[in-house]
Design an enzyme around this catalytic site. Structure first.
Site, PDB file in Angstrom:
ATOM      1  N   CYS A  19       1.111  -1.040   0.070  1.00 47.55           N
ATOM      2  CA  CYS A  19      -0.128   0.079  -0.022  1.00 47.55           C
ATOM      3  C   CYS A  19       0.722   1.058   0.003  1.00 47.55           C
ATOM      4  O   CYS A  19       0.518   2.118  -0.817  1.00 47.55           O
ATOM      5  CB  CYS A  19      -0.953  -0.022   1.222  1.00 47.55           C
ATOM      6  N   HIS A  49      -2.887   6.224   4.485  1.00 50.62           N
ATOM      7  CA  HIS A  49      -1.617   6.483   4.645  1.00 50.62           C
ATOM      8  C   HIS A  49      -1.023   7.774   4.308  1.00 50.62           C
ATOM      9  O   HIS A  49      -1.645   8.345   3.128  1.00 50.62           O
ATOM     10  CB  HIS A  49      -0.598   5.543   3.916  1.00 50.62           C
TER      11      HIS A  49
HETATM   12  C1  2RA Z   1       0.972  -1.934   6.728  1.00 56.50           C
HETATM   13  N1  2RA Z   1       1.710  -2.022   4.471  1.00 56.50           N
HETATM   14  O1  2RA Z   1       0.564  -0.993   6.429  1.00 56.50           O
HETATM   15  C2  2RA Z   1       1.295  -2.870   5.621  1.00 56.50           C
HETATM   16  C3  2RA Z   1       0.461  -3.937   5.017  1.00 56.50           C
HETATM   17  N2  2RA Z   1      -0.757  -3.459   4.511  1.00 56.50           N
HETATM   18  O2  2RA Z   1       0.767  -2.784   7.719  1.00 56.50           O
END
Ligand code: 2RA
Length: 329
Positions: free
Chosen positions: A127, A236
């Site tokens: 991601c 994120h």
């Molecule tokens: C996380 N990118 O954010 C890793 C798995 N989705 O934990």
């Protein structure tokens, strides 16, 4: 004949989002939901039809055309050969096959041409990598990125339902248990995602360089990444510094991003306009802002920016469903 699509790991955060994305994007298909025995029997709705979760077994794929994988690595390594053995093409969100040379790793806005090279598996990138590369792609095409320094602020949903529950429970009761992370995440930051190697670099941090090199077909790309877990639910955020082959121009960079596929320009700092996780949550675009020249680089080839994207959607489920769309169109 209507295609049959299976979602494997259907009851997790990503599996559930995959179901929602298939419905939103009007997939007129038969849907098969597969999960562990403890989830078998749960009922969900798809295109106004009730669908009951079935237990994942070796014989789950006899009547399936394509499968979307939303399981952890170990399980993916077990069930994907079962699916391939029945001729099922799999789009896998686990990291199990991402760097395998026989497996294309794809972001449809960036390297759709790699999809047709598959041998039964197409891997969905990590991601944090998807969000960074969607934000940077137009800039890379114009300025050719040599080196990236990335700090990520990763939502708890990256650790699945457990991560979400930890944050929600701890915000109510700071003594609530830590099930997804080594320490409390409420009112905290945890500078670790994945195990550290002997250089003190985490598994998550290596993904950015390894996966970006593969998708941009750019083996010399240099990436220094610091991945941090933050008490945010779904999006994120990433602070990114890029050093390019060519001199960068901020206004041109803004223009390129505003016209880019999968991005929205949110960049008017004087008026407090910039990307924030609350804005990007539960939608599929990557917001990009805080675009500014690095004044410490006399060559004028460096630029900094800030971007946010929904980790469950574009960071996982939507990207996988977009790959499936290309596969069956
Ligand atoms: C996380 N990118 O954010 C890793 C798995 N989705 O934990």
């Amino acid at each position: 004949k209507k295609l049959t699509i299976a979602i494997v790991g259907a009851t997790g955060a990503v599996g559930q989002q995959m179901l929602q994305c298939l419905e939103e994007r009007q997939f007129d298909v038969n849907l098969k939901l597969l999960a562990s025995s403890r989830s078998a029997g749960k009922v969900f709705t798809f295109n106004n039809q009730k669908v009951t979760v079935k237990e994942l077994t070796e014989n789950s794929f006899d009547d399936v055309d394509y499968a979307l994988g939303a399981t952890e690595n170990d399980l993916a390594k077990k069930w994907i050969p079962w699916a391939n053995a029945k001729g099922v093409v799999v789009v896998d969100n686990s990291s199990a096959f991402r760097l395998d040379e026989n497996v294309p790793l794809v972001i449809p806005e960036i390297n759709p041409e790699d999809i047709k090279k598959h041998n039964g598996i197409i891997a969905n990138p990590n991601c944090a990598t998807i969000i960074a590369m969607v934000a940077l792609h137009e800039l890379h095409k114009e300025y050719h990125i040599k080196r990236m320094i990335v700090s990520t602020y990763q939502a708890v949903s990256g650790a699945g339902v457990k991560g979400i529950q930890d944050l929600e429970n701890q915000l109510k009761d700071p003594d609530a248990p830590c099930t997804a992370f080594p320490y409390p995440i409420a009112y905290n930051l945890i500078p670790q995602i994945g195990d550290f190697d002997e250089n003190g670099i985490s598994k998550e941090e290596w993904k950015m360089q390894n996966e970006a090199r593969k998708m941009w077909h750019h083996p010399d790309l240099l990436v220094n990444c610091t991945c941090v877990r933050v008490p945010i639910l779904r999006s994120h955020s990433e602070s990114i510094f890029i050093e390019c082959e060519k001199e960068v121009d901020v206004n041109q960079a803004r223009e390129l991003i505003s016209k880019g596929q999968g991005t929205i320009l949110k960049d008017d700092p004087q008026n407090k306009v910039y990307p924030m996780p609350l804005d990007t949550t539960d939608q599929d675009l990557v917001y990009v802002g805080r675009i500014r020249k690095d004044l410490t680089d006399p060559t004028g080839r460096s630029l900094a920016l800030f971007c946010c994207g929904d980790q469950i959607r574009k960071g996982a489920a939507t990207n996988a469903v977009q790959i499936l769309e290309k596969l069956i169109q």
